[in-house]
Motif scaffolding. Structure first.
Motif, mmCIF file in Angstrom:
data_model
loop_
_atom_site.group_PDB
_atom_site.id
_atom_site.type_symbol
_atom_site.label_atom_id
_atom_site.label_comp_id
_atom_site.label_asym_id
_atom_site.label_seq_id
_atom_site.Cartn_x
_atom_site.Cartn_y
_atom_site.Cartn_z
ATOM 1 N N LEU A 1 0.874 -1.171 0.000
ATOM 2 C CA LEU A 1 0.000 0.000 0.000
ATOM 3 C C LEU A 1 0.908 1.216 0.000
ATOM 4 C CD1 LEU A 1 -2.943 0.969 0.046
ATOM 5 C CD2 LEU A 1 -2.757 1.159 2.529
ATOM 6 N N ASP A 2 0.879 1.952 -1.115
ATOM 7 C CA ASP A 2 1.860 2.997 -1.379
ATOM 8 C C ASP A 2 1.208 4.368 -1.302
ATOM 9 O OD1 ASP A 2 3.966 4.538 -2.243
ATOM 10 O OD2 ASP A 2 3.999 3.746 -4.279
ATOM 11 N N MET A 3 1.640 5.167 -0.322
ATOM 12 C CA MET A 3 1.207 6.561 -0.228
ATOM 13 C C MET A 3 2.346 7.514 -0.547
ATOM 14 S SD MET A 3 -1.180 6.405 3.203
ATOM 15 C CE MET A 3 0.007 5.506 4.210
ATOM 16 N N VAL A 4 3.509 6.980 -0.936
ATOM 17 C CA VAL A 4 4.693 7.804 -1.172
ATOM 18 C C VAL A 4 4.794 8.225 -2.632
ATOM 19 C CG1 VAL A 4 7.202 7.876 -1.047
ATOM 20 C CG2 VAL A 4 5.900 6.758 0.767
ATOM 21 N N ASP B 1 9.203 8.268 -5.327
ATOM 22 C CA ASP B 1 10.472 7.923 -4.672
ATOM 23 C C ASP B 1 10.579 6.455 -4.278
ATOM 24 O OD1 ASP B 1 11.184 10.544 -4.948
ATOM 25 O OD2 ASP B 1 11.276 11.008 -2.800
ATOM 26 N N TYR B 2 9.448 5.775 -4.099
ATOM 27 C CA TYR B 2 9.486 4.374 -3.684
ATOM 28 C C TYR B 2 9.088 3.409 -4.795
ATOM 29 C CZ TYR B 2 10.291 5.297 1.301
ATOM 30 O OH TYR B 2 10.839 5.659 2.505
ATOM 31 N N ALA B 3 8.965 3.914 -6.014
ATOM 32 C CA ALA B 3 8.545 3.041 -7.108
ATOM 33 C C ALA B 3 9.547 1.917 -7.353
ATOM 34 C CB ALA B 3 8.338 3.858 -8.378
ATOM 35 N N ALA B 4 10.822 2.238 -7.385
ATOM 36 C CA ALA B 4 11.837 1.210 -7.621
ATOM 37 C C ALA B 4 11.870 0.199 -6.482
ATOM 38 C CB ALA B 4 13.203 1.864 -7.799
ATOM 39 N N LEU B 5 11.758 0.687 -5.251
ATOM 40 C CA LEU B 5 11.737 -0.211 -4.095
ATOM 41 C C LEU B 5 10.574 -1.178 -4.178
ATOM 42 C CD1 LEU B 5 12.543 -1.059 -1.176
ATOM 43 C CD2 LEU B 5 11.066 0.792 -0.366
ATOM 44 N N ALA C 1 -1.740 7.508 -2.859
ATOM 45 C CA ALA C 1 -1.274 8.891 -2.729
ATOM 46 C C ALA C 1 0.097 8.994 -3.388
ATOM 47 C CB ALA C 1 -1.188 9.325 -1.267
ATOM 48 N N THR C 2 0.469 10.208 -3.748
ATOM 49 C CA THR C 2 1.733 10.426 -4.467
ATOM 50 C C THR C 2 2.476 11.595 -3.828
ATOM 51 O OG1 THR C 2 0.578 11.817 -6.084
ATOM 52 C CG2 THR C 2 0.838 9.479 -6.630
ATOM 53 N N GLN C 3 2.847 11.444 -2.578
ATOM 54 C CA GLN C 3 3.429 12.552 -1.827
ATOM 55 C C GLN C 3 4.775 12.995 -2.373
ATOM 56 O OE1 GLN C 3 3.304 11.997 2.457
ATOM 57 N NE2 GLN C 3 1.428 10.803 2.295
ATOM 58 N N THR C 4 5.507 12.101 -3.054
ATOM 59 C CA THR C 4 6.800 12.495 -3.626
ATOM 60 C C THR C 4 6.729 12.619 -5.143
ATOM 61 O OG1 THR C 4 7.584 10.198 -3.801
ATOM 62 C CG2 THR C 4 8.041 11.380 -1.745
ATOM 63 N N GLY C 5 5.521 12.682 -5.686
ATOM 64 C CA GLY C 5 5.377 12.866 -7.130
ATOM 65 C C GLY C 5 4.596 11.739 -7.769
ATOM 66 N N ALA C 6 3.880 12.094 -8.835
ATOM 67 C CA ALA C 6 3.016 11.130 -9.515
ATOM 68 C C ALA C 6 3.687 10.457 -10.712
ATOM 69 C CB ALA C 6 1.735 11.829 -9.982
ATOM 70 N N LEU C 7 4.794 10.994 -11.175
ATOM 71 C CA LEU C 7 5.480 10.413 -12.331
ATOM 72 C C LEU C 7 6.611 9.525 -11.840
ATOM 73 C CD1 LEU C 7 5.593 13.502 -14.729
ATOM 74 C CD2 LEU C 7 3.938 11.632 -14.653
ATOM 75 N N ALA C 8 6.474 8.216 -12.073
ATOM 76 C CA ALA C 8 7.439 7.247 -11.560
ATOM 77 C C ALA C 8 7.966 6.385 -12.699
ATOM 78 C CB ALA C 8 6.779 6.359 -10.504
ATOM 79 N N ARG C 9 9.166 5.869 -12.517
ATOM 80 C CA ARG C 9 9.771 4.970 -13.498
ATOM 81 C C ARG C 9 9.359 3.528 -13.174
ATOM 82 N NH1 ARG C 9 13.910 5.296 -17.157
ATOM 83 N NH2 ARG C 9 15.011 3.349 -17.628
ATOM 84 N N VAL C 10 8.717 2.873 -14.135
ATOM 85 C CA VAL C 10 8.258 1.495 -13.958
ATOM 86 C C VAL C 10 8.980 0.608 -14.958
ATOM 87 C CG1 VAL C 10 6.282 -0.067 -14.046
ATOM 88 C CG2 VAL C 10 6.002 2.247 -13.135
ATOM 89 N N ASP C 11 9.641 -0.420 -14.465
ATOM 90 C CA ASP C 11 10.343 -1.392 -15.292
ATOM 91 C C ASP C 11 9.326 -2.417 -15.788
ATOM 92 O OD1 ASP C 11 11.831 -3.466 -16.366
ATOM 93 O OD2 ASP C 11 13.397 -3.364 -14.820
ATOM 94 N N LEU C 12 8.877 -2.254 -17.014
ATOM 95 C CA LEU C 12 7.824 -3.113 -17.528
ATOM 96 C C LEU C 12 8.281 -4.564 -17.662
ATOM 97 C CD1 LEU C 12 6.212 -0.789 -20.234
ATOM 98 C CD2 LEU C 12 5.423 -1.267 -17.908
ATOM 99 N N LEU C 13 9.556 -4.780 -17.911
ATOM 100 C CA LEU C 13 10.046 -6.154 -17.988
ATOM 101 C C LEU C 13 9.929 -6.829 -16.623
ATOM 102 C CD1 LEU C 13 11.307 -8.416 -19.625
ATOM 103 C CD2 LEU C 13 13.578 -7.470 -19.064
#
Length: 323
Positions: A211-214, A217-221, A236-248
């Motif tokens: 459950l991610d409210m950060v 910043d925690y997308a990679a983790l 929630a997106t307290q550190t930003g809504a644009l995150a890097r997602v590794d689709l592989l």
């Protein structure tokens, strides 16, 4: 009745001002609650800042959860009577002396709780149930990860996940908060300021549900620690809504990424959710297995101070307004 308005429609905490409005009247399928306490939630802060406007048909007055006594019952309502002690989920209008509520969105206050404790429940419990147990499909024996573990959502999620038979990993900042998360039932409590979160979570075996409210910043983790078939639920997106997602990585691990908000859901969907919460979660609350700590209370006219307290981030549990 007294209400809290947002001067100018948006602004700093000082924009919250006390005003007088005509007393509302319960319509078809509605009840009127004499509010004794109202929960203060992060969406209230976002609304005040102009980032989370009220949905169509909802009052622009902040406040998504209240507790009090029913003092008026509208036509077509059979379950409730005047004098009943209830807490309720609202689309807005909780920062007030009187609140009009869809009768299906109210819950009976357990006998062991007072109004302040009950006001901490509806928005928070419904959010956790919808996202952890429905979208996240947490099952008995699975491992659940909650970031921001001492927020109102966090303390609720820890206890509900444990009541549902899960193992809980909690992240927060500082030794006091990590100790508080352990006291609430977390199996592993990590300090995000000093601990190696990824290594510690993987050493624990990884997680099935986050459950991610950060946010960013925690997308990679989150992608690193989720097990195959894991579910990543963003609320929630307290550190930003644009995150890097590794689709592989998403493909190889079969990760499900989803998210939701509660406020704008249709009335019928909220009624369904409330019914499920009463069936599943209310027995946990009645037995004391789930009990939300209240960090501080403020009188209604000090709503700005309540917002500043929530923004400061030092709380463990809920902040409540009282009338």
């Amino acid at each position: 009745m007294r209400v809290i308005e947002i001067a100018g429609g948006a602004g700093p905490a000082e924009a919250l001002t006390l005003a007088e409005h005509p007393d509302p009247v319960a319509g078809d399928g509605q009840i009127r609650i004499r509010v004794r306490a109202a929960g203060v939630n992060r969406p209230d802060l976002m609304q005040r800042q102009g980032l989370y406007p009220a949905p169509p048909g909802a009052l622009a007055i902040p406040g998504l959860e209240v507790a009090g006594e029913i003092d008026q019952v509208g036509p077509g309502v059979s379950r409730w009577s005047t004098g009943d002690r209830v807490c309720a989920l609202l689309g807005g209008g909780g920062y007030s002396d009187l609140a009009i509520v869809d009768a299906r969105h109210a819950l009976p206050i357990p006998a062991s709780l007072d109004f302040i404790q009950a006001a901490a429940l509806p928005e928070t419990v419904c959010t956790v149930f919808a996202n952890v147990f429905e979208s996240g499909a947490l099952k008995k024996g699975e491992t659940f990860l909650i970031h921001g573990a001492t927020s109102g959502i966090g303390v609720t999620a820890i206890q509900m996940a444990k009541a549902g038979g899960g193992r809980v990993i909690a992240t927060s900042r500082g030794p006091e908060k990590t100790a508080a998360a352990l006291a609430l039932g977390a199996d592993l409590s990590l300090d995000a300021g000093t601990d190696d979160l990824e290594a510690s979570i993987l050493a624990f075996g990884g997680v099935d549900v986050v459950l991610d409210m950060v946010g960013a910043d925690y997308a990679a983790l989150n992608q690193a620690v989720l097990k195959p078939g894991g579910r990543w639920v963003v609320i929630a997106t307290q550190t930003g809504a644009l995150a890097r997602v590794d689709l592989l990585r998403v493909m190889l691990k079969r990760i499900t990424l989803t998210g939701s908000t509660l406020r704008a859901r249709p009335a019928d969907e909220k009624a369904r959710l409330i019914s499920e919460v009463e069936r599943v979660v209310w027995p946990w609350i009645g037995s004391g297995r789930v009990r939300l700590p209240v960090h501080a209370t403020f009188p209604l006219e000090q709503a700005s101070a309540a917002h500043l307290a929530l923004e400061a981030g030092g709380h463990v549990g809920k902040i409540i307004l009282t009338t």
